[in-house]
Write a protein that holds these residues in place. Sequence first.
Motif, PDB file in Angstrom:
ATOM      1  N   LYS A  63     -14.097  19.104  -1.352  1.00  0.00           N
ATOM      2  CA  LYS A  63     -15.478  18.965  -0.906  1.00  0.00           C
ATOM      3  C   LYS A  63     -15.484  19.087   0.613  1.00  0.00           C
ATOM      4  O   LYS A  63     -14.426  19.077   1.249  1.00  0.00           O
ATOM      5  N   THR A  64     -16.634  19.174   1.207  1.00  0.00           N
ATOM      6  CA  THR A  64     -16.755  19.396   2.646  1.00  0.00           C
ATOM      7  C   THR A  64     -15.912  18.403   3.448  1.00  0.00           C
ATOM      8  O   THR A  64     -16.032  17.193   3.260  1.00  0.00           O
ATOM      9  N   ASP A  65     -15.056  18.954   4.300  1.00  0.00           N
ATOM     10  CA  ASP A  65     -14.215  18.186   5.228  1.00  0.00           C
ATOM     11  C   ASP A  65     -13.232  17.231   4.561  1.00  0.00           C
ATOM     12  O   ASP A  65     -12.697  16.334   5.207  1.00  0.00           O
ATOM     13  N   ALA A  66     -12.933  17.411   3.279  1.00  0.00           N
ATOM     14  CA  ALA A  66     -11.971  16.551   2.576  1.00  0.00           C
ATOM     15  C   ALA A  66     -10.580  17.172   2.646  1.00  0.00           C
ATOM     16  O   ALA A  66     -10.027  17.605   1.638  1.00  0.00           O
ATOM     17  N   TYR A  67     -10.003  17.205   3.845  1.00  0.00           N
ATOM     18  CA  TYR A  67      -8.715  17.861   4.067  1.00  0.00           C
ATOM     19  C   TYR A  67      -7.537  16.910   4.154  1.00  0.00           C
ATOM     20  O   TYR A  67      -6.397  17.352   4.165  1.00  0.00           O
ATOM     21  N   LEU A  68      -7.790  15.625   4.241  1.00  0.00           N
ATOM     22  CA  LEU A  68      -6.696  14.663   4.406  1.00  0.00           C
ATOM     23  C   LEU A  68      -6.467  13.879   3.123  1.00  0.00           C
ATOM     24  O   LEU A  68      -7.376  13.726   2.295  1.00  0.00           O
ATOM     25  N   ASN A  69      -5.246  13.361   2.973  1.00  0.00           N
ATOM     26  CA  ASN A  69      -4.968  12.479   1.852  1.00  0.00           C
ATOM     27  C   ASN A  69      -5.664  11.136   2.097  1.00  0.00           C
ATOM     28  O   ASN A  69      -6.239  10.907   3.167  1.00  0.00           O
ATOM     29  N   GLY A  70      -5.626  10.258   1.122  1.00  0.00           N
ATOM     30  CA  GLY A  70      -6.329   8.978   1.217  1.00  0.00           C
ATOM     31  C   GLY A  70      -5.901   8.111   2.380  1.00  0.00           C
ATOM     32  O   GLY A  70      -6.713   7.386   2.954  1.00  0.00           O
ATOM     33  N   GLU A  71      -4.643   8.187   2.758  1.00  0.00           N
ATOM     34  CA  GLU A  71      -4.125   7.392   3.870  1.00  0.00           C
ATOM     35  C   GLU A  71      -4.393   8.047   5.220  1.00  0.00           C
ATOM     36  O   GLU A  71      -4.115   7.466   6.260  1.00  0.00           O
ATOM     37  N   ARG A  72      -4.891   9.285   5.210  1.00  0.00           N
ATOM     38  CA  ARG A  72      -5.184  10.060   6.418  1.00  0.00           C
ATOM     39  C   ARG A  72      -3.932  10.329   7.250  1.00  0.00           C
ATOM     40  O   ARG A  72      -3.975  10.393   8.468  1.00  0.00           O
ATOM     41  N   THR A  73      -2.809  10.496   6.557  1.00  0.00           N
ATOM     42  CA  THR A  73      -1.544  10.769   7.236  1.00  0.00           C
ATOM     43  C   THR A  73      -1.118  12.231   7.131  1.00  0.00           C
ATOM     44  O   THR A  73      -0.260  12.671   7.896  1.00  0.00           O
ATOM     45  N   HIS A  74      -1.686  12.974   6.174  1.00  0.00           N
ATOM     46  CA  HIS A  74      -1.291  14.358   5.932  1.00  0.00           C
ATOM     47  C   HIS A  74      -2.502  15.193   5.522  1.00  0.00           C
ATOM     48  O   HIS A  74      -3.427  14.682   4.893  1.00  0.00           O
ATOM     49  N   LEU A  75      -2.443  16.475   5.854  1.00  0.00           N
ATOM     50  CA  LEU A  75      -3.364  17.431   5.265  1.00  0.00           C
ATOM     51  C   LEU A  75      -2.929  17.612   3.823  1.00  0.00           C
ATOM     52  O   LEU A  75      -1.730  17.537   3.511  1.00  0.00           O
ATOM     53  N   THR A  76      -3.879  17.842   2.928  1.00  0.00           N
ATOM     54  CA  THR A  76      -3.512  17.999   1.532  1.00  0.00           C
ATOM     55  C   THR A  76      -4.277  19.149   0.894  1.00  0.00           C
ATOM     56  O   THR A  76      -5.410  19.439   1.274  1.00  0.00           O
TER      57      THR A  76
END
Length: 125
Positions: A63-76
Motif C-alpha cells: 500500500k502507499t508508502d508501506a516500504y518498511l518492515n514492522g520494526e522499521r529496521t529494513h526495507l521489505t
Amino acid sequence: MPDTAPEGQYLCHVDEIAERQARGFGPFGTSKRKIVVVRKDGRYFGWLDSCPHYSTGTPMAWKTDAYLNGERTHLTCHSHGALFEIETGDCVLGPCLGQTLTRVNIRISDEGGIFVATSLTEEKK
C-alpha cells in the motif's frame, strides 16, 4: 515553494520524511517505477521501487508508502517478504539473498529540498 538547486526533480522537503520512515515518489524515468526515499539516523537513501527477485521488477509496497518492515529496521518486499538493508540495499533475508536494490542518486539542497536527477540515473551498488 520548492527550491530549484541542485538540478533535478524536486521530491519533497527533508522535514516531510520522519526518522525511520520511507516514502514513494513518481513514477519516474523510462522504467515508470517509483523512487523510495528512506530516512535513517538523519541520512536519506534513495532506491528504485523494484524487487530484484523478479525479472519484471515487482513493486515492493503493498500500500502507499508501506516500504518498511514492522520494526522499521529494513526495507521489505511485501510480495515475498525479502528484507533489505536501508543503507546498502543488500538483501539479508528472502529469495533474493546476494542481490541488491537499485540505488537512485538523490541530493539535498542547502534549503533542505530532496531532489532526484531528472534523467533518473539508476545505478547498481
